[in-house]
Design an enzyme around this catalytic site. Structure first.
Site, mmCIF file in Angstrom:
data_model
loop_
_atom_site.group_PDB
_atom_site.id
_atom_site.type_symbol
_atom_site.label_atom_id
_atom_site.label_comp_id
_atom_site.label_asym_id
_atom_site.label_seq_id
_atom_site.Cartn_x
_atom_site.Cartn_y
_atom_site.Cartn_z
ATOM 1 N N HIS A 112 0.815 -1.231 0.000
ATOM 2 C CA HIS A 112 0.000 0.000 0.000
ATOM 3 C C HIS A 112 0.842 1.273 0.000
ATOM 4 O O HIS A 112 0.384 2.292 -0.465
ATOM 5 C CB HIS A 112 -0.973 0.077 1.176
ATOM 6 N N HIS B 14 5.193 8.437 5.426
ATOM 7 C CA HIS B 14 4.819 7.577 4.293
ATOM 8 C C HIS B 14 4.258 8.445 3.163
ATOM 9 O O HIS B 14 4.122 9.658 3.328
ATOM 10 C CB HIS B 14 3.816 6.503 4.724
ATOM 11 N N HIS C 172 1.705 8.908 -0.596
ATOM 12 C CA HIS C 172 0.532 8.550 -1.412
ATOM 13 C C HIS C 172 0.810 9.055 -2.819
ATOM 14 O O HIS C 172 1.264 10.184 -2.987
ATOM 15 C CB HIS C 172 -0.724 9.216 -0.862
ATOM 16 N N HIS D 255 3.126 12.201 4.199
ATOM 17 C CA HIS D 255 2.539 12.378 5.524
ATOM 18 C C HIS D 255 3.567 12.082 6.615
ATOM 19 O O HIS D 255 4.115 10.976 6.661
ATOM 20 C CB HIS D 255 1.340 11.443 5.709
ATOM 21 N N THR E 209 -6.323 8.027 6.846
ATOM 22 C CA THR E 209 -6.899 7.872 5.500
ATOM 23 C C THR E 209 -6.854 6.425 5.010
ATOM 24 O O THR E 209 -7.040 6.162 3.824
ATOM 25 C CB THR E 209 -6.200 8.792 4.480
HETATM 26 ZN ZN ZN Z 1 -1.109 8.913 4.693
#
Ligand code: ZN
Ligand code: NAG
Ligand code: NAG
Ligand code: NAG
Ligand code: NAG
Length: 305
Positions: free
Chosen positions: A85, A112, A114, A137, A223
């Site tokens: 992910h 991390h 996205h 983040h 999220t």
């Molecule tokens: Zn995040």
């Protein structure tokens, strides 16, 4: 596992322990639109990310952020991991943020990212409908309140338990040298479960935009499932550049094992309704007013004999 690591792990742990439970795949039975089946909290009214509608925000002028341990020497950001992910960086030592309108001081746990399959998508937060190719983040928790020991307390609903700093990236012509070591790490962790120990020092301060006083603030959630509504969000308005070829290294990451290996793909949750939440904008607009008053005051003093 030490308590700090355990908390950090939990925030993204579902991706490892319950890989089958949820996915970013649009339209899938376990995709974002159905995360409410994974955790009912994902359907509640304080969810993240959101679209910032600038003209609907409340202007504020808080004290500048105070960062501790953000400009670190070798070793305090030891490695980057492909946890499925996403790619996540571990943090050692003490890194914290306070002020900037935050309710308390927060200690950083992990960082991390996205991203999306193309430059047109990728960020979780959007500004006036504009989406960015990458969002980082930095996840922090209210360490004084929890004192590193009570993971359940952190996760069980204190609405101020976590503070996440969000940084948006935009495609630039040149490689961003501040990202070089992270990008090198990505090339070594294309498969889920792989980790890369940084050879060069990576500092959090170098990953933030120059202008740290212009940002959006609101109350939201994690999220990813379980979507806990315990996050005070900060999203900086100034973007950080990343080159096209650096972006491609994020897109090269895969997850799953055996015949199930596939690209991590569109690793972001779509925006959620704001409902009746306040969204704040901390920016230069208000801070220019006192200086204008000061300048006018000085002029007056000179005019009065
Ligand atoms: Zn995040
Ligand atoms: C939950 O799962 C059921 C059955 O798989 C499906 O019909 C329903 O739409 C899902 N609801 C949500 C909120 O995801
Ligand atoms: C971080 O520390 C290094 C070495 O002390 C210094 O050269 C650099 O300017 C600092 N960077 C920031 C953004 O403060
Ligand atoms: C956390 O608890 C330990 C003892 O369990 C104590 O020594 C320490 O001072 C506490 N830290 C904070 C920040 O309250
Ligand atoms: C977040 O919620 C808390 C508790 O309701 C409230 O005190 C605080 O002002 C809110 N913060 C923002 C940024 O809306």
């Amino acid at each position: 596992m030490e308590p700090l690591k355990a908390i950090s792990f939990l925030l993204f742990a579902l991706s490892l322990t319950d890989a089958a439970k949820w996915t970013y795949e649009r339209g899938a039975a376990t995709g974002p639109a159905n995360w409410g089946n994974v955790s009912a909290e994902c359907d509640e009214r304080r969810q993240s990310p959101i679209n910032f509608v600038h003209e609907d925000t409340i202007s504020v002028s808080w004290k500048p952020f105070k960062f501790k341990g953000y400009n670190t020497s070798t070793g305090s950001i030891p490695r980057i991991n492909n946890i499925g992910h996403t790619a996540m960086m571990d943090l050692d030592g003490f890194h914290s943020v306070s002020e900037g309108g935050l309710p308390t001081e927060y200690q950083a746990l992990q960082v991390h990212f996205h991203w999306g399959k193309t430059d047109a998508v990728g960020s979780e937060h959007t500004i006036d409908g504009k989406q960015f190719p990458l969002e980082m983040h930095i996840v922090h928790y209210a360490y004084i309140r929890f004192n590193g020991s009570d993971i359940d307390a952190v996760m069980s609903g204190d609405p101020d338990a976590l503070a996440v700093l969000g940084v948006l990236f935009e495609i630039g012509e040149e490689d961003n040298e501040e990202l070089a070591e992270i990008i090198k790490g990505l090339t070594e962790i294309t498969a889920e479960g792989q980790a890369y120990d940084f050879q060069e020092s990576v500092s959090l301060i170098d990953l933030l935009p120059e202008d740290k006083s212009s940002f959006y603030r609101y109350n939201g959630s994690l999220t990813t499932p379980d979507c806990h509504q315990i996050v005070t969000w900060t999203v900086f308005t100034e973007t950080v550049p990343i080159s096209q070829s650096q972006m491609e290294q994020f897109r090269a990451l895969t997850e799953g094992s055996g015949s199930e290996v596939h690209s991590i793909g569109d690793a972001f949750r779509p925006v959620q309704p704001v409902y009746d939440r306040d969204v704040f904008y901390n920016g230069a607009v208000l801070t220019t007013i006192p200086s204008l008053v000061l300048v006018m005051g000085l002029i007056m003093i000179h005019l009065i004999p």
